[in-house]
Design a protein around this motif. Sequence first.
Motif, PDB file in Angstrom:
ATOM      1  N   MET A   1       7.146   2.707  46.203  1.00 52.80           N
ATOM      2  CA  MET A   1       9.292   2.803  45.965  1.00 52.80           C
ATOM      3  C   MET A   1      10.156   1.339  45.729  1.00 52.80           C
ATOM      4  N   LYS A   2      10.658   1.314  45.021  1.00 52.67           N
ATOM      5  CA  LYS A   2      11.619   0.036  44.151  1.00 52.67           C
ATOM      6  C   LYS A   2      12.720  -0.863  44.875  1.00 52.67           C
ATOM      7  N   ILE A   3      12.693  -1.919  44.864  1.00 50.38           N
ATOM      8  CA  ILE A   3      13.770  -2.343  45.439  1.00 50.38           C
ATOM      9  C   ILE A   3      14.937  -2.157  45.046  1.00 50.38           C
ATOM     10  N   GLU A   4      15.820  -1.273  45.240  1.00 50.14           N
ATOM     11  CA  GLU A   4      16.615  -0.948  44.942  1.00 50.14           C
ATOM     12  C   GLU A   4      17.934  -1.123  45.767  1.00 50.14           C
ATOM     13  N   GLN A   5      19.565  -0.755  45.615  1.00 46.22           N
ATOM     14  CA  GLN A   5      20.673  -0.106  46.136  1.00 46.22           C
ATOM     15  C   GLN A   5      20.223   0.074  47.534  1.00 46.22           C
ATOM     16  N   ASN A   6      20.484  -0.275  48.449  1.00 49.71           N
ATOM     17  CA  ASN A   6      20.464   0.216  49.629  1.00 49.71           C
ATOM     18  C   ASN A   6      19.013   0.845  50.101  1.00 49.71           C
ATOM     19  N   LYS A   7      17.900   0.134  49.833  1.00 51.29           N
ATOM     20  CA  LYS A   7      16.822  -0.298  50.377  1.00 51.29           C
ATOM     21  C   LYS A   7      16.305  -0.801  51.495  1.00 51.29           C
ATOM     22  N   VAL A   8      16.007  -1.200  52.501  1.00 51.79           N
ATOM     23  CA  VAL A   8      16.066  -2.237  53.592  1.00 51.79           C
ATOM     24  C   VAL A   8      14.443  -2.780  52.684  1.00 51.79           C
ATOM     25  N   VAL A   9      14.146  -4.108  52.900  1.00 54.51           N
ATOM     26  CA  VAL A   9      13.438  -4.967  52.256  1.00 54.51           C
ATOM     27  C   VAL A   9      12.800  -6.142  52.633  1.00 54.51           C
ATOM     28  N   THR A  10      11.426  -6.032  53.367  1.00 49.73           N
ATOM     29  CA  THR A  10      10.383  -7.063  53.735  1.00 49.73           C
ATOM     30  C   THR A  10       9.936  -7.757  52.852  1.00 49.73           C
ATOM     31  N   LEU A  11      10.102  -9.235  52.387  1.00 49.64           N
ATOM     32  CA  LEU A  11       9.900 -10.113  52.228  1.00 49.64           C
ATOM     33  C   LEU A  11       9.100 -11.113  52.872  1.00 49.64           C
ATOM     34  N   ILE A  27      11.396 -25.987  52.200  1.00 44.72           N
ATOM     35  CA  ILE A  27      12.738 -25.521  52.811  1.00 44.72           C
ATOM     36  C   ILE A  27      12.273 -24.783  54.062  1.00 44.72           C
ATOM     37  N   GLU A  28      11.357 -23.481  53.590  1.00 43.50           N
ATOM     38  CA  GLU A  28      11.030 -22.166  54.034  1.00 43.50           C
ATOM     39  C   GLU A  28      10.139 -21.978  54.097  1.00 43.50           C
ATOM     40  N   LYS A  29       9.684 -20.863  55.050  1.00 43.93           N
ATOM     41  CA  LYS A  29       8.927 -20.268  55.064  1.00 43.93           C
ATOM     42  C   LYS A  29       8.293 -18.832  55.486  1.00 43.93           C
ATOM     43  N   THR A  30       8.403 -17.808  55.532  1.00 50.63           N
ATOM     44  CA  THR A  30       8.717 -16.458  55.751  1.00 50.63           C
ATOM     45  C   THR A  30       6.954 -16.365  55.678  1.00 50.63           C
ATOM     46  N   ASP A  31       6.467 -15.147  56.760  1.00 48.38           N
ATOM     47  CA  ASP A  31       5.609 -14.436  57.075  1.00 48.38           C
ATOM     48  C   ASP A  31       5.873 -13.141  57.674  1.00 48.38           C
ATOM     49  N   SER A  32       4.490 -12.445  57.817  1.00 46.79           N
ATOM     50  CA  SER A  32       4.104 -10.994  58.234  1.00 46.79           C
ATOM     51  C   SER A  32       4.681 -11.053  59.295  1.00 46.79           C
ATOM     52  N   THR A  33       4.277 -12.780  60.231  1.00 51.50           N
ATOM     53  CA  THR A  33       5.121 -12.511  61.325  1.00 51.50           C
ATOM     54  C   THR A  33       6.889 -12.977  62.183  1.00 51.50           C
ATOM     55  N   ASN A  34       6.419 -13.384  60.928  1.00 52.94           N
ATOM     56  CA  ASN A  34       7.795 -13.615  60.771  1.00 52.94           C
ATOM     57  C   ASN A  34       8.833 -13.574  59.249  1.00 52.94           C
ATOM     58  N   PRO A  35       8.746 -12.318  58.648  1.00 57.79           N
ATOM     59  CA  PRO A  35       9.530 -11.841  58.227  1.00 57.79           C
ATOM     60  C   PRO A  35      11.119 -11.966  57.597  1.00 57.79           C
ATOM     61  N   PHE A  36      11.166 -12.160  56.541  1.00 56.40           N
ATOM     62  CA  PHE A  36      12.718 -11.980  55.932  1.00 56.40           C
ATOM     63  C   PHE A  36      13.168 -10.810  55.268  1.00 56.40           C
ATOM     64  N   VAL A  37      13.492  -9.819  55.819  1.00 54.34           N
ATOM     65  CA  VAL A  37      14.093  -8.759  56.614  1.00 54.34           C
ATOM     66  C   VAL A  37      15.557  -8.197  55.675  1.00 54.34           C
ATOM     67  N   PHE A  38      15.931  -7.777  54.729  1.00 53.30           N
ATOM     68  CA  PHE A  38      17.504  -7.711  54.348  1.00 53.30           C
ATOM     69  C   PHE A  38      17.408  -5.963  53.600  1.00 53.30           C
ATOM     70  N   VAL A 146       6.114  -8.712  48.282  1.00 53.20           N
ATOM     71  CA  VAL A 146       6.805  -7.638  48.754  1.00 53.20           C
ATOM     72  C   VAL A 146       6.208  -7.190  50.048  1.00 53.20           C
ATOM     73  N   VAL A 147       6.514  -7.196  51.221  1.00 47.28           N
ATOM     74  CA  VAL A 147       5.143  -6.647  51.919  1.00 47.28           C
ATOM     75  C   VAL A 147       6.594  -5.589  52.347  1.00 47.28           C
ATOM     76  N   ASP A 148       7.662  -4.368  52.410  1.00 47.72           N
ATOM     77  CA  ASP A 148       7.702  -3.342  52.748  1.00 47.72           C
ATOM     78  C   ASP A 148       9.181  -3.152  52.299  1.00 47.72           C
ATOM     79  N   VAL A 149       9.536  -1.867  51.319  1.00 43.61           N
ATOM     80  CA  VAL A 149      10.402  -1.785  51.216  1.00 43.61           C
ATOM     81  C   VAL A 149      10.573   0.041  51.415  1.00 43.61           C
ATOM     82  N   VAL A 162      20.380  -4.637  59.510  1.00 39.06           N
ATOM     83  CA  VAL A 162      18.318  -4.086  59.654  1.00 39.06           C
ATOM     84  C   VAL A 162      18.469  -3.663  61.202  1.00 39.06           C
ATOM     85  N   HIS A 163      17.661  -2.463  61.803  1.00 35.80           N
ATOM     86  CA  HIS A 163      18.253  -2.113  62.900  1.00 35.80           C
ATOM     87  C   HIS A 163      16.632  -2.600  62.954  1.00 35.80           C
ATOM     88  N   GLY A 164      15.755  -2.849  64.357  1.00 34.26           N
ATOM     89  CA  GLY A 164      13.951  -2.514  64.293  1.00 34.26           C
ATOM     90  C   GLY A 164      13.204  -3.519  63.681  1.00 34.26           C
TER      91      GLY A 164
END
Length: 170
Positions: A1-11, A27-38, A146-149, A162-164
């Motif tokens: 699955m690719k990143i596109e409109q209306n996908k929940v993306v975890t980076l 400035i900022e570091k995100t990882d699997s325990t503190n991911p960036f989800v949008f 990219v961690v999850d889509v 995003v929920h969850g």
Amino acid sequence: MKIEQNKVVTLAYELHSTDERKQKVLIEKTDSTNPFVFIFGTGNLIPSFEENVSGLSVGEKFAFSIEPEEGYGTVDKDAIVDIPIDVFKQDGIIMMDILKIGSMLPMSDNEGNRMDGKIIAVTGEAVTLDFNHPLAGRPLHFSGEVVDVRDASPEELDHGHVHGAGGHHH
Ligand code: ZN
């Protein structure tokens, strides 16, 4: 699955910039325990950021830079203002304990909007505050993976967040 409109993306990414002396700073570091989800395409992120990760799949790596003009803007000299020192007096005494160079001061404008100003100078006459975004005038260097889509649920699209895991809880 690719990143596109209306996908929940975890980076997972690192954001570096450069300081006044052209030194690279984290400035900022995100990882699997503190991911960036949008949710992709909701207009909450810098457009150029989304353009750079658009079309990527899980496991793909990315590295790109965003210039200030497309990031948090260039430094606006009009956003650097002198506030009379009298504003920072209590019973005629200057509140020196809150006037530390480099610290942030919560202020409000004429309409009562809260805005934080960074103290960049203090004299006997005035306090100079910088209301620019801390990253104004700075390039942004993102690198990560990219961690999850996944598809956003109708409820998430309705709420615009995003929920969850990594997201909003009701
Ligand atoms: Zn919600």
